[in-house]
Design a protein around this motif. Structure first.
Motif, PDB file in Angstrom:
ATOM      1  N   GLY A  36       0.316  -1.584  -0.174  1.00  0.00           N
ATOM      2  CA  GLY A  36      -0.253  -0.095  -0.015  1.00  0.00           C
ATOM      3  C   GLY A  36       0.721   1.046   0.286  1.00  0.00           C
ATOM      4  O   GLY A  36       0.523   2.309   0.052  1.00  0.00           O
ATOM      5  N   ILE A  37       1.974   0.984   0.005  1.00  0.00           N
ATOM      6  CA  ILE A  37       3.077   2.190  -0.446  1.00  0.00           C
ATOM      7  C   ILE A  37       2.792   3.631  -1.439  1.00  0.00           C
ATOM      8  O   ILE A  37       2.642   4.547  -1.799  1.00  0.00           O
ATOM      9  CB  ILE A  37       4.341   1.760   0.141  1.00  0.00           C
ATOM     10  N   GLN A  38       3.199   2.067  -2.571  1.00  0.00           N
ATOM     11  CA  GLN A  38       2.702   2.655  -3.852  1.00  0.00           C
ATOM     12  C   GLN A  38       1.925   1.792  -4.058  1.00  0.00           C
ATOM     13  O   GLN A  38       2.046   1.382  -5.036  1.00  0.00           O
ATOM     14  CB  GLN A  38       3.893   2.641  -4.664  1.00  0.00           C
ATOM     15  N   PHE A  65      -1.453  -0.134  -6.037  1.00  0.00           N
ATOM     16  CA  PHE A  65      -2.073  -0.520  -7.315  1.00  0.00           C
ATOM     17  C   PHE A  65      -3.474   0.073  -7.200  1.00  0.00           C
ATOM     18  O   PHE A  65      -4.045   0.306  -6.874  1.00  0.00           O
ATOM     19  CB  PHE A  65      -2.773  -2.361  -7.201  1.00  0.00           C
ATOM     20  N   SER A  66      -3.069   0.429  -8.979  1.00  0.00           N
ATOM     21  CA  SER A  66      -4.553   1.644  -8.662  1.00  0.00           C
ATOM     22  C   SER A  66      -5.153   0.690 -10.138  1.00  0.00           C
ATOM     23  O   SER A  66      -5.986   0.687 -10.503  1.00  0.00           O
ATOM     24  CB  SER A  66      -3.832   2.227  -9.635  1.00  0.00           C
ATOM     25  N   ARG A  67      -4.938  -0.657 -10.499  1.00  0.00           N
ATOM     26  CA  ARG A  67      -5.681  -1.501 -11.399  1.00  0.00           C
ATOM     27  C   ARG A  67      -5.553  -3.007 -10.697  1.00  0.00           C
ATOM     28  O   ARG A  67      -4.366  -3.233  -9.926  1.00  0.00           O
ATOM     29  CB  ARG A  67      -5.293  -0.850 -12.590  1.00  0.00           C
ATOM     30  N   GLY A  68      -6.162  -3.698 -11.550  1.00  0.00           N
ATOM     31  CA  GLY A  68      -6.172  -4.715 -10.971  1.00  0.00           C
ATOM     32  C   GLY A  68      -6.621  -5.571  -9.549  1.00  0.00           C
ATOM     33  O   GLY A  68      -7.394  -4.519  -8.897  1.00  0.00           O
ATOM     34  N   THR A  69      -6.822  -6.902  -9.364  1.00  0.00           N
ATOM     35  CA  THR A  69      -7.349  -7.310  -8.287  1.00  0.00           C
ATOM     36  C   THR A  69      -6.108  -7.711  -7.360  1.00  0.00           C
ATOM     37  O   THR A  69      -5.837  -8.627  -7.749  1.00  0.00           O
ATOM     38  CB  THR A  69      -8.438  -8.799  -8.382  1.00  0.00           C
ATOM     39  N   MET A  70      -6.613  -7.558  -5.531  1.00  0.00           N
ATOM     40  CA  MET A  70      -5.635  -8.417  -4.520  1.00  0.00           C
ATOM     41  C   MET A  70      -6.534  -8.966  -3.896  1.00  0.00           C
ATOM     42  O   MET A  70      -7.360  -8.525  -3.208  1.00  0.00           O
ATOM     43  CB  MET A  70      -4.645  -7.370  -4.343  1.00  0.00           C
ATOM     44  N   ARG A  71      -6.147 -10.035  -3.318  1.00  0.00           N
ATOM     45  CA  ARG A  71      -6.260 -11.369  -2.436  1.00  0.00           C
ATOM     46  C   ARG A  71      -5.636 -11.618  -1.700  1.00  0.00           C
ATOM     47  O   ARG A  71      -4.931 -12.195  -2.207  1.00  0.00           O
ATOM     48  CB  ARG A  71      -7.198 -11.967  -3.215  1.00  0.00           C
ATOM     49  N   VAL A 118      -9.021  -7.595  -2.145  1.00  0.00           N
ATOM     50  CA  VAL A 118      -9.162  -5.967  -0.516  1.00  0.00           C
ATOM     51  C   VAL A 118      -8.395  -5.274  -2.125  1.00  0.00           C
ATOM     52  O   VAL A 118      -7.725  -5.666  -2.234  1.00  0.00           O
ATOM     53  CB  VAL A 118      -7.762  -6.501   0.193  1.00  0.00           C
ATOM     54  N   ARG A 119      -8.352  -4.125  -1.127  1.00  0.00           N
ATOM     55  CA  ARG A 119      -8.089  -2.638  -1.657  1.00  0.00           C
ATOM     56  C   ARG A 119      -7.047  -2.198  -0.219  1.00  0.00           C
ATOM     57  O   ARG A 119      -8.494  -1.719   0.549  1.00  0.00           O
ATOM     58  CB  ARG A 119      -9.108  -1.584  -2.366  1.00  0.00           C
ATOM     59  N   ILE A 120      -5.453  -2.321  -0.641  1.00  0.00           N
ATOM     60  CA  ILE A 120      -4.818  -1.934   0.946  1.00  0.00           C
ATOM     61  C   ILE A 120      -4.327  -0.551  -0.502  1.00  0.00           C
ATOM     62  O   ILE A 120      -3.506  -0.227  -1.149  1.00  0.00           O
ATOM     63  CB  ILE A 120      -3.847  -2.909   0.243  1.00  0.00           C
ATOM     64  N   THR A 121      -4.553   0.522   0.157  1.00  0.00           N
ATOM     65  CA  THR A 121      -3.867   1.792   0.441  1.00  0.00           C
ATOM     66  C   THR A 121      -2.559   2.796   0.998  1.00  0.00           C
ATOM     67  O   THR A 121      -2.540   3.511   0.856  1.00  0.00           O
ATOM     68  CB  THR A 121      -5.094   3.123  -0.186  1.00  0.00           C
ATOM     69  N   SER A 122      -2.577   2.266   2.169  1.00  0.00           N
ATOM     70  CA  SER A 122      -1.952   2.719   3.412  1.00  0.00           C
ATOM     71  C   SER A 122      -1.344   1.420   3.939  1.00  0.00           C
ATOM     72  O   SER A 122      -1.477   0.516   4.165  1.00  0.00           O
ATOM     73  CB  SER A 122      -2.422   3.393   4.233  1.00  0.00           C
ATOM     74  N   ALA A 157      -2.238  -2.684   5.405  1.00  0.00           N
ATOM     75  CA  ALA A 157      -1.473  -3.254   5.658  1.00  0.00           C
ATOM     76  C   ALA A 157      -1.194  -4.261   6.632  1.00  0.00           C
ATOM     77  O   ALA A 157      -1.606  -5.357   6.342  1.00  0.00           O
ATOM     78  CB  ALA A 157      -0.397  -2.795   4.126  1.00  0.00           C
ATOM     79  N   VAL A 158      -1.144  -3.454   7.627  1.00  0.00           N
ATOM     80  CA  VAL A 158      -0.579  -4.224   8.707  1.00  0.00           C
ATOM     81  C   VAL A 158      -1.913  -5.386   9.322  1.00  0.00           C
ATOM     82  O   VAL A 158      -2.060  -6.148   9.864  1.00  0.00           O
ATOM     83  CB  VAL A 158      -0.274  -3.338   9.306  1.00  0.00           C
ATOM     84  N   ARG A 159      -2.801  -4.185   8.908  1.00  0.00           N
ATOM     85  CA  ARG A 159      -4.177  -5.129   9.555  1.00  0.00           C
ATOM     86  C   ARG A 159      -4.249  -6.335   9.122  1.00  0.00           C
ATOM     87  O   ARG A 159      -5.705  -6.799   9.027  1.00  0.00           O
ATOM     88  CB  ARG A 159      -5.660  -3.977   9.900  1.00  0.00           C
ATOM     89  N   ALA A 160      -3.990  -6.082   7.311  1.00  0.00           N
ATOM     90  CA  ALA A 160      -4.877  -6.928   6.557  1.00  0.00           C
ATOM     91  C   ALA A 160      -3.792  -8.383   7.298  1.00  0.00           C
ATOM     92  O   ALA A 160      -3.344  -9.492   6.261  1.00  0.00           O
ATOM     93  CB  ALA A 160      -4.052  -6.536   5.216  1.00  0.00           C
TER      94      ALA A 160
END
Length: 507
Positions: free
Chosen positions: A307-309, A311-317, A323-327, A331-334
């Motif tokens: 989540g530091i850079q 992802f703006s596209r694609g799927t992450m599981r 999930v969408r990790i934006t920070s 990420a740590v909570r996930a």
């Protein structure tokens, strides 16, 4: 390498040094000859840094003699040694970022004209030194803070040459350099030795030791183990003398009971500003290595996952759930952890204690678990074999290997399920590396998933259950465990793209 049989330009005999009653150097004999690169190796705590500081005049020896150009010398401060022509380029640069290259090179020794600093003369002399090294891409008027790490390294070497240095000690000179920058340093070292300058070269990177050095001195626990011509040693023998184990056991095998389970992390067509179309699967119980040249997108890949850079596209599981990790906090909570490549700038608060550093992430993300985590810290530090005076010692006073172990403790306290390692053994000694490798195997045995980015191909090959290769921001190949270096490099350079050879990976 420029082998030589001339008399030593610098010789130390019977050097002893103790701190608080503990003897850290035990009668060391060491010398370096004109035009020679002399490697100095050993684990952290072997005494290398202390010996270098004594040679540099930073610390006095308790016993022993230092002879320079045949005469005994007693330098009680670094400036005396530098003025004599003995200069040390330490791993931590001593440059002032807001001043120019020329101002740093001649700091405190500025040429003057009519009582004022002669800026023109200072720039001209600096330009001559740069030209002498074959460096045309650094301007004397450039602000040091605007330079890359490799360019700052060159400025430190130029500063040494401005003292007419005959002996230059280099402490981990390539720890933060890319492969291309390392080649540049090689060229500079060879240019210096061709002019008769003696180089003392300290590095944990054994390839560099064998590439550059004419002789190698090994220290262990403050004592001299041996000094030999490089041609008389093999990598296996060097490692055995340093740490007491063969290189064959350097990369530990998977622990008994380790099994590869369900997918922990899945990326499908993920991308950001730096990587594009990345698809991969990381399963419980496995270690997946990521190889690639500098700038290939290796670090940006793990920063995207964390989540530091983002992802703006694609799927992450994660564990099958999109999930969408934006920070980093998300990420740590996930259940993610990221051991970053620059532990000092990104992983530690150097002025704080071991305990405070170990609790950094827990306090920030899981504040309610702080008290329980505090009780866990001694046990985790013990399991990692962190060597310190206690949990209250400031982290900046620990060795590089022990600092890295504190970073690992910090993340273990968050109880992650997916651990991302970015250059996990950069700048640490052989013994500390082995401890990190053991931890990776333990994490895998616990059912956690490990993704490891490394520029060290032996490390990638020795530790990975599968190998992913990045090139120009794309994941271009997946290779099985034990693949040859030329296969990895072929994919990393774009020369060829091997097909997918392991189930569930790059596609």
């Amino acid at each position: 390498m420029s082998a030589t049989t001339t008399q030593p330009v610098l010789q130390v005999s019977g050097i002893r040094k103790s701190f608080f009653g503990v003897e850290v150097l035990k009668g060391i004999d060491f010398d370096v000859r004109p035009g020679e690169v002399h490697g100095l190796v050993g684990e952290n705590g072997a005494g290398k840094s202390t010996l270098m500081k004594i040679i540099a005049g930073v610390q006095p020896a308790d016993e022993g003699v230092i002879a320079y150009r045949g005469d005994e010398v007693r330098h009680t401060q670094p400036r005396q040694a530098m003025d004599a022509g003995i200069v040390t380029v330490f791993q931590e640069f001593t440059l002032l970022p807001e001043r120019t290259v020329a101002q740093n090179v001649y700091l405190g020794r500025e040429p003057r004209r009519g009582g004022f600093v002669d800026q023109r003369a200072m720039n001209s002399r600096t330009a001559e030194l740069l030209t002498d090294l074959g460096v045309s891409f650094i301007e004397p008027q450039a602000r040091v803070g605007s330079l890359t790490v490799a360019e700052q390294q060159i400025v430190e070497i130029v500063k040494a040459l401005s003292f007419d240095a005959q002996v230059i000690s280099m402490d981990e000179p390539t720890a933060a350099l890319s492969d291309r920058e390392v080649e540049l340093l090689y060229a500079i070292v060879r240019r210096l030795t061709s002019r008769g300058v003696a180089i003392i070269y300290v590095s944990h990177r054994l390839k560099e030791i064998f590439d550059l050095c004419d002789r190698i001195t090994i220290l262990k626990d403050g004592a001299l183990v041996s000094t030999d011509d490089t041609t008389a040693l093999t990598t296996d023998e060097l490692v055995r003398r340093m740490v007491g184990r063969s290189i064959q056991s350097y990369f530990p095998d998977a622990l008994p009971g380790t099994t590869v389970g369900a997918p922990r992390l899945e990326l499908d067509g993920c991308g950001n500003a730096y990587v594009d179309g990345v698809s991969l699967t990381l399963r419980a119980g496995e270690i997946v290595g990521v190889a690639g040249l500098q700038g290939s997108g290796r670090t940006e890949l793990v920063e995207g996952v964390f989540g530091i850079q983002a992802f703006s596209r694609g799927t992450m599981r994660i564990d099958g759930t999109p999930v969408r990790i934006t920070s980093a906090r998300a990420a740590v909570r996930a259940g993610l952890a990221l051991v970053s490549e620059d532990r000092k700038a990104q992983g530690l608060a150097l002025g704080q204690s071991v305990l405070d550093n170990a609790l950094l992430v827990v306090r920030g993300v899981f504040a309610g678990r702080t008290a329980a985590s505090r009780r866990e810290v001694p046990g985790i530090l013990s399991s990692l074999e962190v060597s310190s005076r206690g949990v209250d010692q400031e982290v900046r006073f620990l060795s590089g290997g022990n600092q890295q172990k504190v970073v690992l403790a910090k993340w273990l306290l968050t109880r992650p399920q997916i651990v991302l390692f970015d250059e996990p053994t950069r700048g640490i000694d052989v013994g500390a590396k082995y401890a990190v490798y053991q931890l990776m195997r333990e994490l895998a045995a616990q059912g956690k998933a490990v993704l490891m980015v490394s520029s060290e191909l032996p490390e990638v090959i020795g530790m990975s259950d599968r190998i992913l290769v990045m090139h120009d921001g794309e994941l271009v190949a997946e290779l099985p465990a034990g693949s040859a270096e030329h296969e990895i490099l072929g994919a990393a350079t774009g020369a060829h793209t091997p097909g997918t050879t392991a189930e569930g990976g790059a596609r």
